[in-house]
Structure formats: C-alpha cells, structure tokens
Design an enzyme around this catalytic site. Structure first.
Site, PDB file in Angstrom:
ATOM      1  N   ASP A 164     -33.383  88.242 -43.700  1.00  0.00           N
ATOM      2  CA  ASP A 164     -33.747  87.220 -42.706  1.00  0.00           C
ATOM      3  C   ASP A 164     -33.066  87.516 -41.375  1.00  0.00           C
ATOM      4  O   ASP A 164     -32.148  88.330 -41.310  1.00  0.00           O
ATOM      5  CB  ASP A 164     -33.406  85.799 -43.197  1.00  0.00           C
ATOM      6  N   ASN A 201     -28.400  73.575 -48.829  1.00  0.00           N
ATOM      7  CA  ASN A 201     -29.589  72.738 -49.082  1.00  0.00           C
ATOM      8  C   ASN A 201     -30.545  73.419 -50.062  1.00  0.00           C
ATOM      9  O   ASN A 201     -31.701  73.026 -50.173  1.00  0.00           O
ATOM     10  CB  ASN A 201     -30.316  72.460 -47.758  1.00  0.00           C
TER      11      ASN A 201
END
Ligand code: F6R
Length: 244
Positions: free
Chosen positions: A67, A136
């Site tokens: 990423d 998360n």
C-alpha cells in the site's frame, strides 16, 4: 487459519523471519507482498541478517508493494515505498527491477491500480503476503467496510487509521488522507499469508479477526475463510483465544 503464539515480539520476529526464509528456499522466484508499519520491522531486520549470513540468493524474489499514501511528492520521507526500501529491499539486496510499487503522485490512480493487478496476475499472484493488523481491522489499507472481492484501489483513510498512522510521522496533520491498497481479492488469493500481531493494544481487534463474524466491518476477519493463513502473535495480543 493456523496460529503460532510466541512469548514476546522478539520471538514473533524470529518465527516470521523463518517463515519467509522457508518460503524463499522453497520458491526462489517468490512473489512477496510485505507490510510496512511497526509490527514486522523486527522480523525484517532478522530476515536480512539471516539471509546475509546464509548468503541466500534473492536475485529472483519479486516484491509487490502492499500500500501507499497518495498525494505525496517523490522523495517525501513519509512514502511507504521508502519505508519498505529501507527496511526490506535494501537490507535484503532485492534488485530494484524486481519491485512493483505504487506512485504516490500518480496522475491516474485507477489506471495504476489496474496495471498493478495485471502485473501481479502475470507474476502468478502472491506467493507470500506479510500483513500487520490495523486497529480497526484493516489489512493493507483495506479500510472497513471492505468486502472480499474488492480489487486494488484508492481509499480514504478512516479517522482511526489517521490516528494510528500519526504515530509514524509526528501528528495527525502529517498523515495523508488518501492511499492506494492492494485489494482484498488479491491479498486473499495469496498462496500463503502471515498476519503478524503483537501487543495488548491489538488483543481486542485480533479476537474479532479470529473469532468474530466474517464481515466487511472487520476486513481482516476474511482471513478466517482462507486455509493459507498463519497468524504469528505474541501472548499479549493473543490473550485467552483458543488455538485454532
Ligand atoms: C502497512 C499496512 C498496515 C499496517 C497496520 C498495522 O503497510 O498496510 O495495514 O500493517 O496498520 O500497523 P502497525 O504494525 O504499525 O501496528
């Protein structure tokens, strides 16, 4: 899903480094997708040391970046490509031509993502993916909600990820708001996935990942659907979970 639960982060690093070395031995043309972030750094340092000692050949190992932030100029110190270069590519001596990265300043992000997915497919897909676990439940920057079929794409960082990434760069204001991430589909298709998790702060999200419902709200929970996943965690993160 398999799990290796070690006493402490040092032992986790050793386990992860051994898994990577084993994968490269088995397949010298390995296609590797490595996370940045803090958790795997000890493993990468150990890996580089061990590979140097063994004079292991990495000339044919190929790396696809997991990423990248968007909107940063070339050379910016926050580029995840730079972090990956410093922590893994340079210490291992992987040839630059073997690395497929993202451009933070890409003029056409959608086209870059399509090219990335096509290049990964042409390389035969990922042989080994090393993931960290976001607070998360994100993997890569597949932020919640992310379903299993989503391809490589642009995402907006969630407030929770901005908070956690602030620790890398000295404050939330220094965290870019957009990123690109290798897609859920590409990650879940990896022939081997190692999820590295340490510290008590990750205990709750790890429990949701391993034992909660499989849901886009916890993207990492889709790892439950793959037999190719090994979680390497320390006791602080694993807590009281039963071993799978
Ligand atoms: C980094 C990445 C992220 C991190 C995750 C955990 O390339 O893709 O998913 O792996 O946010 O980060 P740390 O290890 O810093 O807790």
């Amino acid at each position: 899903m398999n799990a290796i639960v070690s006493d402490n982060p040092t032992m986790v690093s050793r386990e992860v480094a051994d898994l990577v070395i084993g994968a490269i031995r088995k397949d010298p043309d390995l296609v590797l997708i490595p996370a940045t972030g803090n958790t795997p750094m000890g493993a990468y340092a150990r890996l580089a040391k061990q590979m140097r000692r063994d004079a292991a050949d990495v000339a044919h190992v190929r790396v696809f970046q997991l990423d990248e932030y968007l909107d940063l100029p070339p050379g910016d110190s926050r580029l995840l490509s730079g972090w990956m270069q410093r922590s893994l590519i340079d210490p291992l001596g992987i040839p630059p031509a073997n690395v497929t990265g993202f451009r933070s300043d890409a003029p056409d992000v959608t086209a870059m993502c399509r090219e990335y997915d096509a290049a990964l497919e042409a390389a035969g897909g990922a042989g080994l993916t090393i993931l960290g676990l976001g607070p998360n439940g994100h993997i890569g920057f597949n932020e919640p909600p992310s379903g299993a079929d989503l391809p490589t794409r642009e995402i907006a960082l969630t407030p929770e990820s901005i908070r956690s990434n602030a620790g890398y760069w000295g404050g939330e204001a220094r965290v870019p708001l957009r990123a690109v991430t290798c897609g859920m589909a590409q990650l879940l298709a990896s022939r081997q996935i190692v999820l590295v998790v340490t510290g008590e702060g990750k205990r709750e999200i790890l429990a949701r990942t391993v034992a909660g419902p499989v849901t886009p709200d916890v993207p990492a929970s889709f790892l439950q659907t793959s037999p190719n996943v090994t979680i390497v965690a320390d006791r602080a993160a694993w807590g009281d979970l039963p071993l799978p």
